[in-house]
Design an enzyme around this catalytic site. Structure first.
Site, PDB file in Angstrom:
ATOM      1  N   LYS A 167       0.867  -1.262   0.042  1.00 21.51           N
ATOM      2  CA  LYS A 167       0.019   0.065  -0.060  1.00 21.51           C
ATOM      3  C   LYS A 167       0.947   1.233   0.005  1.00 21.51           C
ATOM      4  CE  LYS A 167      -4.037  -1.751   0.468  1.00 21.51           C
ATOM      5  NZ  LYS A 167      -5.587  -1.717   1.046  1.00 21.51           N
ATOM      6  N   LYS A 217      -3.867 -10.886  -6.868  1.00 21.36           N
ATOM      7  CA  LYS A 217      -5.148 -10.980  -6.068  1.00 21.36           C
ATOM      8  C   LYS A 217      -6.476  -9.928  -6.789  1.00 21.36           C
ATOM      9  CE  LYS A 217      -5.879  -8.604  -2.467  1.00 21.36           C
ATOM     10  NZ  LYS A 217      -6.627  -8.271  -1.311  1.00 21.36           N
ATOM     11  N   LYS A 246     -10.586  -4.881  -4.912  1.00 20.46           N
ATOM     12  CA  LYS A 246     -11.877  -3.630  -5.310  1.00 20.46           C
ATOM     13  C   LYS A 246     -11.215  -2.437  -5.570  1.00 20.46           C
ATOM     14  CE  LYS A 246     -13.395  -4.095  -0.498  1.00 20.46           C
ATOM     15  NZ  LYS A 246     -12.474  -3.438   0.607  1.00 20.46           N
TER      16      LYS A 246
HETATM   17  P1  ATP Z   1      -8.438  -3.325  -1.185  1.00 21.31           P
HETATM   18  O1  ATP Z   1      -8.329  -3.616  -2.488  1.00 21.31           O
HETATM   19  O2  ATP Z   1      -9.264  -1.940  -0.930  1.00 21.31           O
HETATM   20  O3  ATP Z   1      -7.215  -3.535  -0.167  1.00 21.31           O
HETATM   21  P2  ATP Z   1      -9.590  -5.788  -0.841  1.00 21.31           P
HETATM   22  O4  ATP Z   1     -10.458  -6.310  -1.983  1.00 21.31           O
HETATM   23  O5  ATP Z   1      -8.288  -6.563  -0.694  1.00 21.31           O
HETATM   24  O6  ATP Z   1      -9.545  -4.260  -0.610  1.00 21.31           O
HETATM   25  P3  ATP Z   1     -10.394  -6.192   2.177  1.00 21.31           P
HETATM   26  O7  ATP Z   1     -11.313  -5.079   2.580  1.00 21.31           O
HETATM   27  O8  ATP Z   1      -9.176  -5.727   2.424  1.00 21.31           O
HETATM   28  O9  ATP Z   1     -10.542  -6.059   0.521  1.00 21.31           O
HETATM   29  O10 ATP Z   1     -10.783  -7.545   2.426  1.00 21.31           O
HETATM   30  C1  ATP Z   1     -11.742  -8.202   3.130  1.00 21.31           C
HETATM   31  C2  ATP Z   1     -11.705  -9.671   3.204  1.00 21.31           C
HETATM   32  O11 ATP Z   1     -11.586 -10.110   1.596  1.00 21.31           O
HETATM   33  C3  ATP Z   1     -10.569 -10.205   3.640  1.00 21.31           C
HETATM   34  O12 ATP Z   1     -10.787 -11.264   4.734  1.00 21.31           O
HETATM   35  C4  ATP Z   1      -9.678 -10.498   2.616  1.00 21.31           C
HETATM   36  O13 ATP Z   1      -8.539 -11.503   3.078  1.00 21.31           O
HETATM   37  C5  ATP Z   1     -10.523 -11.112   1.661  1.00 21.31           C
HETATM   38  N1  ATP Z   1     -10.274 -10.903   0.148  1.00 21.31           N
HETATM   39  C6  ATP Z   1      -9.915  -9.738  -0.481  1.00 21.31           C
HETATM   40  N2  ATP Z   1      -9.626  -9.893  -1.714  1.00 21.31           N
HETATM   41  C7  ATP Z   1      -9.583 -11.556  -1.711  1.00 21.31           C
HETATM   42  C8  ATP Z   1      -9.312 -12.320  -2.996  1.00 21.31           C
HETATM   43  N3  ATP Z   1      -9.023 -11.751  -4.233  1.00 21.31           N
HETATM   44  N4  ATP Z   1      -9.624 -13.404  -2.875  1.00 21.31           N
HETATM   45  C9  ATP Z   1      -9.889 -14.024  -1.437  1.00 21.31           C
HETATM   46  N5  ATP Z   1     -10.219 -13.186  -0.468  1.00 21.31           N
HETATM   47  C10 ATP Z   1     -10.043 -11.959  -0.623  1.00 21.31           C
END
Ligand code: ATP
Ligand code: LTN
Length: 340
Positions: free
Chosen positions: A120, A202, A205
């Protein structure tokens, strides 16, 4: 809201999701879906972690809206506020208070090893703030306040649960058994759903639209995005994440959503073309998301209900969190309250 008799104590779960954007299929498969699957066996506390979201600059009106939308999605996937607490982190001040105290029991060295901090701070080089650095301490506070036994997350959050354990063990080592040491829970399939466009990364969002499926995407958007998903040129359907990341990602998505193993899904599709793989994935995703979207719409049309769930759950969450916080304050030597 939970009204559990004290005698039937179930193990406790805590998890949270940031209201930092539209939730993706990755969030659903890696996290949200497991929240629901575990709801009956555990005493669950599910939080909209809005304070964490402030580590990256946000538009205030949009963040306010997203908090409610995320809470509505929690309910739309079937979480039941009679069984689980569903609330916003900023409504329970104990989270920020415990985070401050735990900051004083966490080392700069261990925080600087966190991969999410490294990622980040590279992504937001113009705003490497102290909150981004101490983010895992607030997450530790979230978990430890509720004496959670288990933390369901996607695999990217494993390191943060490990540092939570380290902080808790260090604190308990000094003051006795104050905190439960939590374990991480990572689903067998789909703990890391990959980007549709760059399947070695990964699905996230905060990346461009075409790389992810949003939980609220329309069927035609889902169709288009999966149709354009990156595969490879050898045309063989085989589960091999290293050499065939795009194809393996679609197979994992189907497996996660149907409950079959990746081996069974692969066997069913073997000898078929990528067109068939993509249409199967599309159907599974649309079939899973349609009822969630309908329920989401219904809940968003009843904001008074949504707000009342959040208010009541925050009240109960505060009560539980303050029990731990009061104990911590006493242990570290914060000034006692006078008798009122
Ligand atoms: P950002 O992109 O804003 O960092 P993010 O999409 O990674 O956000 P988070 O709010 O950080 O989302 O994650 C919420 C939950 O979803 C966490 O438990 C995270 O491990 C899970 N998660 C996020 N992206 C994935 C993915 N691609 N596959 C599986 N689990 C995920
Ligand atoms: N850091 C997590 C969100 C999060 C969380 C938590 C997850 C904040 N506090 C406590 C589990 C338990 C993320 O970025 N996905």
């Amino acid at each position: 809201m939970q009204t559990q008799p004290e005698t039937v104590k179930k193990p406790i779960i805590f998890s949270g999701i940031q209201p930092s954007g539209t939730l993706t299929l990755g969030n659903y498969i890696g996290a949200l879906r497991n929240f629901k699957l575990l709801e009956d066996e555990y005493d669950c506390v599910y939080c909209v972690v809005d304070l964490h979201t402030l580590t990256v600059r946000q538009d205030a009106a949009q963040l306010r809206r997203r908090c409610l939308e995320l809470a509505a999605l929690y309910l739309a996937v079937g979480l039941d506020p009679q069984k689980s607490l569903i609330f916003c982190q900023s409504h329970v001040s104990a989270h920020a208070e415990l985070a401050w105290i735990l900051n004083c029991y966490t080392y700069m060295g261990e925080l600087s090893r966190m991969t999410q901090f490294k990622d980040k701070s590279a992504k937001h080089a113009d705003n490497i703030n102290a909150g981004l650095f101490t983010y895992p301490v607030l997450m530790a506070a979230d978990i430890l306040l509720y004496q959670a036994d288990l933390v369901p997350v996607g695999v990217d959050q494993k390191q943060h649960v490990e540092i939570t354990r380290d902080i808790a063990q260090r604190f308990n080592g000094i003051y006795g058994d104050v905190f439960t040491i939590p374990d991480v829970y990572i689903g067998k399939v789909g703990s890391k759903v990959m980007s549709l466009q760059e399947p070695t990364r990964k699905m996230s969002k905060s990346d461009p639209e075409e790389t992810y499926i949003a939980l609220l995407d329309k069927p035609e958007d889902i169709r288009r995005k999966i149709k354009r998903a990156v595969t490879d040129s050898d045309a063989e359907i085989r589960f091999d994440p290293e050499n065939k990341p795009g194809v393996s990602n679609l197979l994992s998505i189907i497996a996660a959503l149907t409950g079959e193993s990746t081996a069974a899904v692969t066997a069913n599709l073997s000898g078929k073309g990528y067109g068939e793989l993509k249409s199967t994935a599309t159907e599974c995703v649309i079939e899973t998301l349609s009822p969630i979207q309908a329920e989401y719409k219904r809940i968003m049309n009843d904001k008074a209900y949504l707000q009342s769930v959040l208010d009541q759950c925050a009240h109960e969450a505060s009560r539980r969190a303050n029990r731990t916080l009061d104990k911590v304050k006493r242990k570290v030597g914060c000034a006692p309250h006078g008798k009122a």
